[in-house]
Every structure is written in structure tokens, then in C-alpha cells.
Design a protein around this motif. Structure first.
Motif, PDB file in Angstrom:
ATOM      1  N   ALA A 105      60.703 -58.206 -44.360  1.00  0.00           N
ATOM      2  CA  ALA A 105      59.783 -59.338 -44.289  1.00  0.00           C
ATOM      3  C   ALA A 105      59.946 -60.258 -45.488  1.00  0.00           C
ATOM      4  CB  ALA A 105      58.339 -58.841 -44.231  1.00  0.00           C
ATOM      5  N   SER A 106      59.614 -61.521 -45.284  1.00  0.00           N
ATOM      6  CA  SER A 106      59.546 -62.471 -46.385  1.00  0.00           C
ATOM      7  C   SER A 106      58.528 -62.000 -47.410  1.00  0.00           C
ATOM      8  CB  SER A 106      59.153 -63.851 -45.856  1.00  0.00           C
ATOM      9  OG  SER A 106      58.971 -64.767 -46.913  1.00  0.00           O
ATOM     10  N   GLU A 107      58.789 -62.280 -48.681  1.00  0.00           N
ATOM     11  CA  GLU A 107      57.875 -61.885 -49.751  1.00  0.00           C
ATOM     12  C   GLU A 107      56.913 -63.021 -50.077  1.00  0.00           C
ATOM     13  OE1 GLU A 107      61.116 -58.926 -51.940  1.00  0.00           O
ATOM     14  OE2 GLU A 107      60.321 -60.661 -53.000  1.00  0.00           O
ATOM     15  N   PRO A 108      55.784 -62.700 -50.703  1.00  0.00           N
ATOM     16  CA  PRO A 108      54.836 -63.760 -51.076  1.00  0.00           C
ATOM     17  C   PRO A 108      55.419 -64.681 -52.140  1.00  0.00           C
ATOM     18  CG  PRO A 108      53.793 -61.589 -51.141  1.00  0.00           C
ATOM     19  CD  PRO A 108      55.261 -61.364 -50.997  1.00  0.00           C
ATOM     20  N   LYS A 109      54.941 -65.896 -52.135  1.00  0.00           N
ATOM     21  CA  LYS A 109      55.326 -66.842 -53.165  1.00  0.00           C
ATOM     22  C   LYS A 109      54.584 -66.519 -54.456  1.00  0.00           C
ATOM     23  CE  LYS A 109      55.707 -71.819 -54.079  1.00  0.00           C
ATOM     24  NZ  LYS A 109      55.490 -73.179 -53.513  1.00  0.00           N
ATOM     25  N   LEU A 110      55.290 -66.483 -55.566  1.00  0.00           N
ATOM     26  CA  LEU A 110      54.678 -66.177 -56.859  1.00  0.00           C
ATOM     27  C   LEU A 110      54.277 -67.486 -57.523  1.00  0.00           C
ATOM     28  CD1 LEU A 110      57.101 -63.372 -58.124  1.00  0.00           C
ATOM     29  CD2 LEU A 110      54.925 -63.133 -56.911  1.00  0.00           C
ATOM     30  N   GLU A 111      53.004 -67.805 -57.418  1.00  0.00           N
ATOM     31  CA  GLU A 111      52.514 -69.050 -57.984  1.00  0.00           C
ATOM     32  C   GLU A 111      52.629 -69.028 -59.505  1.00  0.00           C
ATOM     33  OE1 GLU A 111      51.798 -71.557 -56.251  1.00  0.00           O
ATOM     34  OE2 GLU A 111      51.547 -70.701 -54.236  1.00  0.00           O
ATOM     35  N   GLY A 112      53.011 -70.159 -60.057  1.00  0.00           N
ATOM     36  CA  GLY A 112      53.106 -70.277 -61.509  1.00  0.00           C
ATOM     37  C   GLY A 112      54.373 -69.703 -62.097  1.00  0.00           C
ATOM     38  N   ARG A 113      55.240 -69.124 -61.276  1.00  0.00           N
ATOM     39  CA  ARG A 113      56.510 -68.581 -61.758  1.00  0.00           C
ATOM     40  C   ARG A 113      57.608 -69.612 -61.561  1.00  0.00           C
ATOM     41  NH1 ARG A 113      56.894 -62.907 -61.749  1.00  0.00           N
ATOM     42  NH2 ARG A 113      54.910 -62.040 -62.470  1.00  0.00           N
ATOM     43  N   SER A 114      58.371 -69.832 -62.583  1.00  0.00           N
ATOM     44  CA  SER A 114      59.490 -70.773 -62.502  1.00  0.00           C
ATOM     45  C   SER A 114      60.802 -70.011 -62.634  1.00  0.00           C
ATOM     46  CB  SER A 114      59.382 -71.834 -63.601  1.00  0.00           C
ATOM     47  OG  SER A 114      59.407 -71.222 -64.886  1.00  0.00           O
ATOM     48  N   ALA A 115      61.881 -70.654 -62.291  1.00  0.00           N
ATOM     49  CA  ALA A 115      63.204 -70.049 -62.387  1.00  0.00           C
ATOM     50  C   ALA A 115      64.227 -71.135 -62.640  1.00  0.00           C
ATOM     51  CB  ALA A 115      63.536 -69.290 -61.102  1.00  0.00           C
ATOM     52  N   ALA A 116      65.328 -70.737 -63.262  1.00  0.00           N
ATOM     53  CA  ALA A 116      66.398 -71.687 -63.554  1.00  0.00           C
ATOM     54  C   ALA A 116      67.087 -72.116 -62.265  1.00  0.00           C
ATOM     55  CB  ALA A 116      67.397 -71.046 -64.515  1.00  0.00           C
ATOM     56  N   ALA A 117      67.901 -73.142 -62.373  1.00  0.00           N
ATOM     57  CA  ALA A 117      68.663 -73.625 -61.215  1.00  0.00           C
ATOM     58  C   ALA A 117      69.508 -72.485 -60.649  1.00  0.00           C
ATOM     59  CB  ALA A 117      69.546 -74.801 -61.620  1.00  0.00           C
ATOM     60  N   GLY A 118      69.490 -72.362 -59.316  1.00  0.00           N
ATOM     61  CA  GLY A 118      70.247 -71.296 -58.670  1.00  0.00           C
ATOM     62  C   GLY A 118      69.529 -69.970 -58.662  1.00  0.00           C
ATOM     63  N   GLU A 119      68.278 -69.953 -59.124  1.00  0.00           N
ATOM     64  CA  GLU A 119      67.495 -68.722 -59.147  1.00  0.00           C
ATOM     65  C   GLU A 119      66.148 -68.957 -58.462  1.00  0.00           C
ATOM     66  OE1 GLU A 119      67.173 -67.268 -63.131  1.00  0.00           O
ATOM     67  OE2 GLU A 119      69.343 -67.212 -63.455  1.00  0.00           O
ATOM     68  N   ILE A 120      65.474 -67.853 -58.130  1.00  0.00           N
ATOM     69  CA  ILE A 120      64.176 -67.933 -57.465  1.00  0.00           C
ATOM     70  C   ILE A 120      63.372 -66.701 -57.872  1.00  0.00           C
ATOM     71  CG2 ILE A 120      64.892 -66.725 -55.361  1.00  0.00           C
ATOM     72  CD1 ILE A 120      63.262 -68.825 -53.785  1.00  0.00           C
ATOM     73  N   PRO A 121      62.042 -66.828 -58.056  1.00  0.00           N
ATOM     74  CA  PRO A 121      61.275 -65.678 -58.547  1.00  0.00           C
ATOM     75  C   PRO A 121      60.985 -64.606 -57.501  1.00  0.00           C
ATOM     76  CG  PRO A 121      59.865 -67.610 -58.315  1.00  0.00           C
ATOM     77  CD  PRO A 121      61.258 -68.073 -58.079  1.00  0.00           C
ATOM     78  N   SER A 122      61.019 -64.929 -56.205  1.00  0.00           N
ATOM     79  CA  SER A 122      60.785 -63.928 -55.163  1.00  0.00           C
ATOM     80  C   SER A 122      61.516 -64.365 -53.898  1.00  0.00           C
ATOM     81  CB  SER A 122      59.287 -63.757 -54.877  1.00  0.00           C
ATOM     82  OG  SER A 122      58.769 -64.889 -54.197  1.00  0.00           O
ATOM     83  N   ILE A 123      61.621 -63.430 -52.955  1.00  0.00           N
ATOM     84  CA  ILE A 123      62.307 -63.748 -51.695  1.00  0.00           C
ATOM     85  C   ILE A 123      61.286 -64.399 -50.767  1.00  0.00           C
ATOM     86  CG2 ILE A 123      63.778 -62.860 -49.842  1.00  0.00           C
ATOM     87  CD1 ILE A 123      64.522 -60.530 -51.601  1.00  0.00           C
ATOM     88  N   ASP A 124      60.871 -65.586 -51.154  1.00  0.00           N
ATOM     89  CA  ASP A 124      59.913 -66.387 -50.387  1.00  0.00           C
ATOM     90  C   ASP A 124      60.715 -67.281 -49.455  1.00  0.00           C
ATOM     91  OD1 ASP A 124      57.674 -67.860 -49.540  1.00  0.00           O
ATOM     92  OD2 ASP A 124      57.966 -69.313 -51.160  1.00  0.00           O
ATOM     93  N   LEU A 125      60.856 -66.859 -48.203  1.00  0.00           N
ATOM     94  CA  LEU A 125      61.763 -67.525 -47.274  1.00  0.00           C
ATOM     95  C   LEU A 125      61.400 -68.977 -46.977  1.00  0.00           C
ATOM     96  CD1 LEU A 125      62.478 -64.593 -44.790  1.00  0.00           C
ATOM     97  CD2 LEU A 125      63.862 -65.378 -46.725  1.00  0.00           C
ATOM     98  N   PRO A 126      60.119 -69.366 -46.831  1.00  0.00           N
ATOM     99  CA  PRO A 126      59.821 -70.783 -46.626  1.00  0.00           C
ATOM    100  C   PRO A 126      60.327 -71.667 -47.765  1.00  0.00           C
ATOM    101  CG  PRO A 126      57.933 -69.474 -45.971  1.00  0.00           C
ATOM    102  CD  PRO A 126      58.895 -68.531 -46.631  1.00  0.00           C
ATOM    103  N   THR A 127      60.204 -71.177 -49.012  1.00  0.00           N
ATOM    104  CA  THR A 127      60.721 -71.948 -50.149  1.00  0.00           C
ATOM    105  C   THR A 127      62.233 -72.056 -50.089  1.00  0.00           C
ATOM    106  OG1 THR A 127      58.864 -71.287 -51.553  1.00  0.00           O
ATOM    107  CG2 THR A 127      60.851 -72.036 -52.666  1.00  0.00           C
ATOM    108  N   ILE A 128      62.893 -70.950 -49.728  1.00  0.00           N
ATOM    109  CA  ILE A 128      64.348 -70.983 -49.608  1.00  0.00           C
ATOM    110  C   ILE A 128      64.771 -71.932 -48.493  1.00  0.00           C
ATOM    111  CG2 ILE A 128      66.393 -69.590 -49.091  1.00  0.00           C
ATOM    112  CD1 ILE A 128      64.939 -67.201 -50.342  1.00  0.00           C
ATOM    113  N   ALA A 129      64.031 -71.936 -47.382  1.00  0.00           N
ATOM    114  CA  ALA A 129      64.359 -72.834 -46.272  1.00  0.00           C
ATOM    115  C   ALA A 129      64.295 -74.289 -46.705  1.00  0.00           C
ATOM    116  CB  ALA A 129      63.409 -72.570 -45.102  1.00  0.00           C
ATOM    117  N   GLU A 130      63.305 -74.620 -47.549  1.00  0.00           N
ATOM    118  CA  GLU A 130      63.205 -75.997 -48.051  1.00  0.00           C
ATOM    119  C   GLU A 130      64.436 -76.364 -48.864  1.00  0.00           C
ATOM    120  OE1 GLU A 130      59.616 -76.437 -50.223  1.00  0.00           O
ATOM    121  OE2 GLU A 130      58.300 -76.001 -48.510  1.00  0.00           O
ATOM    122  N   GLN A 131      64.931 -75.412 -49.652  1.00  0.00           N
ATOM    123  CA  GLN A 131      66.116 -75.693 -50.468  1.00  0.00           C
ATOM    124  C   GLN A 131      67.373 -75.807 -49.614  1.00  0.00           C
ATOM    125  OE1 GLN A 131      66.557 -73.216 -53.957  1.00  0.00           O
ATOM    126  NE2 GLN A 131      64.347 -73.001 -54.241  1.00  0.00           N
TER     127      GLN A 131
END
Length: 282
Positions: A152-178
Motif C-alpha cells: 500500500a501507499s504510505e502516508p505523507k509525512l507533513e513537514g518533512r523535506s528531502a533533497a532533489a531526487g529524494e522523498i521522505p516516504s512512499i507517498d504515491l500521490p506525491t510521486i504521481a505529481e512528480q
């Protein structure tokens, strides 16, 4: 209630009873919590047994839509045919394995129908000189057939940032936007195999089918709840004896207890003497 037990209706003993009831309720709740955890573990074991080694089916036959996923489909094997979008790959931060920090390597996979499915190509350890993997394996180029296990998709971690090419969790809606293309957002897949194959990160192994100690812990909590009332009863009995030491019946019971104690001590001494005599006669 006899006069000797009147102390039980005092405010002090009412407080003791209230504390015992609260203690017992907490223990019972913790016991049911452990039973619920065991039920979750059993359900997970059943999913692994039913889905992990099943014959792969096309992902479109398993997931009704891009946002479709049911918990019963976890670990189900799906087949994909298409090509990796290596330029869109992402590293998921803070994914420890075996006590070592690392990353999960996610690579979008474009299927023949134009939709995109996210594939986890394994775990990579953090590098020795930088906060990134030393080596990120390349995905196979051209047409590839992939077998993956659904998660399953993981929850979005609010307030967590990541460098370019990285993501803080496997939040599929966010990945889909990218990715910017029609992408499955209900589930992604742990890589099981691919053809042609290439180097990957460390792939997940079959989860152990273990219920854990939850059943025994639940039993212990229920026993603690019972022991609370037994302890309260013992304390009440001791106070009764102290307050009624001059009562003839209580004196007789005390004398009887003392006779039994002495008889047991005498018996123990006789056994000990017999053992000493046997030892001396050898």
C-alpha cells in the motif's frame, strides 16, 4: 456483614477497591489490545501464505483502477510489461535495514497501456562519505517484464523535506505529481524478478509467519487483573486478623495455623535428618 468486617465499608477501603477496579480494567484493556495485535499478526500471516507465492497476474487484472488497493491484496504478485523511467527514479530517505541507515530505490515503470506503476528495486545503504548511496544500480533498458509484490501507499509525512531526487516516504500521490503521467496511487510493488535483469538493491525476503508472544501477554494481563482482587482480599483478611486478634474464634484459627506450621517444620526437619543419616552411612 459481621462486626469484624465493618472496616471494609470505610472510605479508605472504598478507595482501595476503586484503585483495584481501575487496575483490573487497565489490565483487561491491555489484554484485549494484545489479542487485537495477535489478530493483526494472524491476518498478516494469512495474507503472506495466500499471496506471496501465488502465480503472477497482470496488474490491471488485480487492481481495478489507478487508486485501487485492498489490504487483502498485500503481497499479491503482479506482472508488468513495459519500460523503466530511470530519469524519474527516487530515493526514499530514512529506511534502516539491519540497524544500518539507507534508502529505498523507487523507479517508475511505464506499462504498455501508458499507465505508470512504481517499482521498489531494493534497499541501498548510506554511503561512507556522503548522505547518499555510494552506488545506485541502473535499471534495465528497453522492454522489461517485471514481477512485483503489492504494497500500500504510505502516508505523507507533513513537514518533512528531502533533497532533489529524494522523498521522505512512499507517498504515491506525491510521486504521481512528480511523474506527471497516469500513475497507480493505491499500491506500488516490491521487485521480485525482472527480465532482462540488472543489478538491484537488497530485495526484501519473505516475511516470517510469526504470531509473536501476544497471546501469552494477553493471558498475563488477565491474570494480573485477577491478582489485583486476590491481593485486595488478602489485605482485607490480614487487617481482619489484626483487628480481631482477641476474638476467640480468630484465636483458635491462629492457634491452628501455628500448629500446622510447627508440624510442617517438624516434618521438614525429619526429612533433613534422614537425608543426613543416609549421607553419613555411605
Amino acid at each position: 456483614m459481621s462486626a469484624g468486617w465493618q472496616f471494609l465499608i470505610s472510605r479508605r477501603w472504598g478507595g482501595y477497591l476503586a484503585l483495584t477496579i481501575v487496575f483490573a480494567l487497565v489490565c483487561v484493556l491491555l489484554g484485549f489490545w494484545q489479542l487485537a495485535r495477535r489478530a493483526d499478526a494472524v491476518a498478516e500471516n494469512n495474507r503472506v501464505a495466500a499471496n506471496y507465492d501465488a502465480v503472477p497476474r497482470p496488474v490491471a487484472d488485480v487492481l481495478d483502477g489507478l487508486d485501487s488497493f485492498d489490504e487483502s491484496q498485500k503481497w499479491m504478485t503482479v506482472s508488468l510489461t513495459g519500460s523503466y523511467l530511470e530519469s524519474e527514479q527516487l530515493l526514499v530517505r530514512n529506511r534502516p535495514s539491519g540497524g544500518q541507515p539507507g534508502f529505498e530505490l523507487l523507479v517508475p515503470f511505464r506499462l504498455d497501456d501508458g499507465s505508470v506503476f512504481i517499482v521498489d528495486r531494493g534497499w541501498l545503504p548510506t554511503g561512507q562519505e556522503q548522505d547518499k548511496p555510494d552506488v545506485v544500480p541502473s535499471s534495465p533498458s528497453g522492454e522489461v517484464t517485471v514481477v512485483a509484490r503489492l504494497k500500500a501507499s504510505e502516508p505523507k509525512l507533513e513537514g518533512r523535506s528531502a533533497a532533489a531526487g529524494e522523498i521522505p516516504s512512499i507517498d504515491l500521490p506525491t510521486i504521481a505529481e512528480q511523474v506527471g503521467e497516469p500513475t497507480y496511487t493505491g499500491a506500488y510493488g516490491d521487485l521480485a524478478s525482472e527480465s532482462p535483469s540488472a543489478d538491484t538493491g537488497q530485495l526484501d525476503t519473505r516475511p516470517p509467519e510469526d504470531e509473536g508472544p501476544h497471546l501469552s501477554y494477553a493471558f498475563q494481563w488477565f491474570v494480573f487483573a485477577l491478582l489485583g482482587f486476590l491481593g485486595l482480599g488478602y489485605a482485607a483478611r490480614q487487617e481482619y486478623r489484626a483487628l480481631n486478634a482477641d476474638d476467640p474464634e480468630e484465636k483458635e484459627r491462629a492457634a491452628d495455623r501455628e500448629r500446622r506450621r510447627k508440624a510442617k517444620a517438624k516434618s521438614d526437619n525429619e526429612v533433613e535428618d534422614e537425608l543426613i543419616d543416609r549421607s553419613a552411612s555411605r
